[in-house]
Design a protein around this motif. Sequence first.
Motif, PDB file in Angstrom:
ATOM      1  N   UNK A 257       0.840  -1.208   0.000  1.00  7.12           N
ATOM      2  CA  UNK A 257       0.000   0.000   0.000  1.00  7.12           C
ATOM      3  C   UNK A 257       0.868   1.248   0.000  1.00  7.12           C
ATOM      4  N   UNK A 258       1.967   1.212   0.734  1.00  8.33           N
ATOM      5  CA  UNK A 258       2.867   2.371   0.785  1.00  8.33           C
ATOM      6  C   UNK A 258       3.494   2.653  -0.584  1.00  8.33           C
ATOM      7  N   UNK A 259       3.841   1.591  -1.306  1.00  8.18           N
ATOM      8  CA  UNK A 259       4.394   1.771  -2.649  1.00  8.18           C
ATOM      9  C   UNK A 259       3.369   2.425  -3.562  1.00  8.18           C
ATOM     10  N   UNK A 260       2.109   1.981  -3.452  1.00 12.98           N
ATOM     11  CA  UNK A 260       1.044   2.555  -4.281  1.00 12.98           C
ATOM     12  C   UNK A 260       0.855   4.032  -3.936  1.00 12.98           C
ATOM     13  N   UNK A 261       0.841   4.340  -2.627  1.00 15.11           N
ATOM     14  CA  UNK A 261       0.660   5.722  -2.177  1.00 15.11           C
ATOM     15  C   UNK A 261       1.793   6.601  -2.690  1.00 15.11           C
ATOM     16  N   UNK A 262       3.007   6.091  -2.639  1.00 14.94           N
ATOM     17  CA  UNK A 262       4.150   6.857  -3.128  1.00 14.94           C
ATOM     18  C   UNK A 262       4.025   7.195  -4.601  1.00 14.94           C
ATOM     19  N   UNK A 263       3.612   6.188  -5.409  1.00 16.62           N
ATOM     20  CA  UNK A 263       3.440   6.435  -6.856  1.00 16.62           C
ATOM     21  C   UNK A 263       2.331   7.450  -7.104  1.00 16.62           C
ATOM     22  N   UNK A 264       1.246   7.330  -6.344  1.00 20.42           N
ATOM     23  CA  UNK A 264       0.106   8.239  -6.513  1.00 20.42           C
ATOM     24  C   UNK A 264       0.486   9.680  -6.155  1.00 20.42           C
ATOM     25  N   UNK A 265       1.263   9.844  -5.118  1.00 20.29           N
ATOM     26  CA  UNK A 265       1.714  11.186  -4.727  1.00 20.29           C
ATOM     27  C   UNK A 265       2.549  11.817  -5.831  1.00 20.29           C
ATOM     28  N   UNK A 266       3.418  11.024  -6.457  1.00 17.06           N
ATOM     29  CA  UNK A 266       4.230  11.538  -7.552  1.00 17.06           C
ATOM     30  C   UNK A 266       3.360  11.915  -8.745  1.00 17.06           C
ATOM     31  N   UNK A 267       2.369  11.079  -9.040  1.00 16.61           N
ATOM     32  CA  UNK A 267       1.455  11.373 -10.154  1.00 16.61           C
ATOM     33  C   UNK A 267       0.694  12.675  -9.924  1.00 16.61           C
ATOM     34  N   UNK A 268       0.336  12.938  -8.666  1.00 16.08           N
ATOM     35  CA  UNK A 268      -0.415  14.153  -8.330  1.00 16.08           C
ATOM     36  C   UNK A 268       0.507  15.357  -8.126  1.00 16.08           C
ATOM     37  N   UNK A 269       1.798  15.147  -8.375  1.00 14.56           N
ATOM     38  CA  UNK A 269       2.798  16.215  -8.260  1.00 14.56           C
ATOM     39  C   UNK A 269       2.848  16.809  -6.842  1.00 14.56           C
ATOM     40  N   UNK A 270       2.708  15.932  -5.855  1.00 16.39           N
ATOM     41  CA  UNK A 270       2.846  16.342  -4.458  1.00 16.39           C
ATOM     42  C   UNK A 270       4.267  16.005  -4.012  1.00 16.39           C
ATOM     43  N   UNK A 271       4.981  17.019  -3.525  1.00 17.43           N
ATOM     44  CA  UNK A 271       6.365  16.810  -3.100  1.00 17.43           C
ATOM     45  C   UNK A 271       6.402  15.967  -1.822  1.00 17.43           C
ATOM     46  N   UNK A 272       7.239  14.966  -1.807  1.00 19.14           N
ATOM     47  CA  UNK A 272       7.399  14.095  -0.638  1.00 19.14           C
ATOM     48  C   UNK A 272       8.711  14.460   0.048  1.00 19.14           C
ATOM     49  N   UNK A 273       8.606  14.991   1.260  1.00 21.93           N
ATOM     50  CA  UNK A 273       9.792  15.370   2.012  1.00 21.93           C
ATOM     51  C   UNK A 273      10.335  14.204   2.839  1.00 21.93           C
ATOM     52  N   UNK A 274       9.448  13.338   3.280  1.00 23.52           N
ATOM     53  CA  UNK A 274       9.865  12.200   4.099  1.00 23.52           C
ATOM     54  C   UNK A 274       8.824  11.090   3.986  1.00 23.52           C
ATOM     55  N   UNK A 275       9.297   9.868   3.767  1.00 23.14           N
ATOM     56  CA  UNK A 275       8.393   8.713   3.699  1.00 23.14           C
ATOM     57  C   UNK A 275       9.165   7.512   4.241  1.00 23.14           C
TER      58      UNK A 275
END
Length: 314
Positions: A257-275
């Motif tokens: 689920x975390x991998x899916x969430x990470x890909x989705x965040x990138x698709x939505x152009x949301x910057x990930x500072x920490x995961x």
Amino acid sequence: MSEKLLYTKQLSKRYGENQVLNQINMTIYKGDIYGFIGKNGAGKTTFIRTITKLISKSSGEFVYSKPNIKISAVIEQPALYTDMTAMQNLTYMCKLKGCYNKKRAEEALEFVGLQDTGKKLVRDFSLGMRQRLGIGMAIVTQPDFLILDEPINGLDPVGIAEIRNIMKRINQELGTTLLVSSHILSELEMVSTRYGIIHQGTMVREFTKEELAKETGSFALLQTSDNEKAQRIIREKSPGDIAVEGKGLVFKATEEACKWIGRKLLQERIAVYQFQIRKTDLEEYLGIQRIDKLSGKKLIKTYQDLSLIHISEP
């Protein structure tokens, strides 16, 4: 429901004013590898000595599934004759129990990986080899129920792995039910199907491997440029509670689920500072004062208690 192999009802043991076991209720089902968890001095060995009738109970009862059940136990350290070979020890045990069979003794020795020790005397065995021989002597009688008290205490990582694999094989290949006591919780988590926690002579809780999985597992710490939108994405794959702590989000989710969430965040152009993904194991679970439901603020408290959370500035 599986057949009960052993249950105890308010089993207690007192030495003078010292209450060592206090009304222990335990159920072990046929086919279990029951992980008996407790610190040194919690009462594990006293409990084992009581149910094997090495010492008498003060009150309460313990009942086995049948009166003629075959029980073997290795309590604290195996009783071995150090001036004899492994096979001589096994042969003596068989004759003592009235079940001597050369083939059975050879099979037990092979089962624990000591078939090539030949004329080597037990006094020259390593600690791990002695522990394996003790287990071999316990299974040569083909018990229904095998009790191992701290079987990996003092062993190196290789010895621990050997004992762990032997326990699994005894359970799966021989169909033997096991009670394994230990304070090395990570090892119990790798072999046990059910657990019991004892503390200061009192049974705190019993639970299954499945129940443990529901209450522990993988947790994630996430900090993004848009945490509000990130929460909506998280809920698509992880509908449980999401805790907000400072600038981060903490939630329970599988690694997939975390991998899916990470890909989705990138698709939505949301910057990930920490995961970060962290698996809470049995040892950590018991180290958080047995919080029954890991969610919301309790989850954050759990991570803080364990010093697992550190949210850095973006």
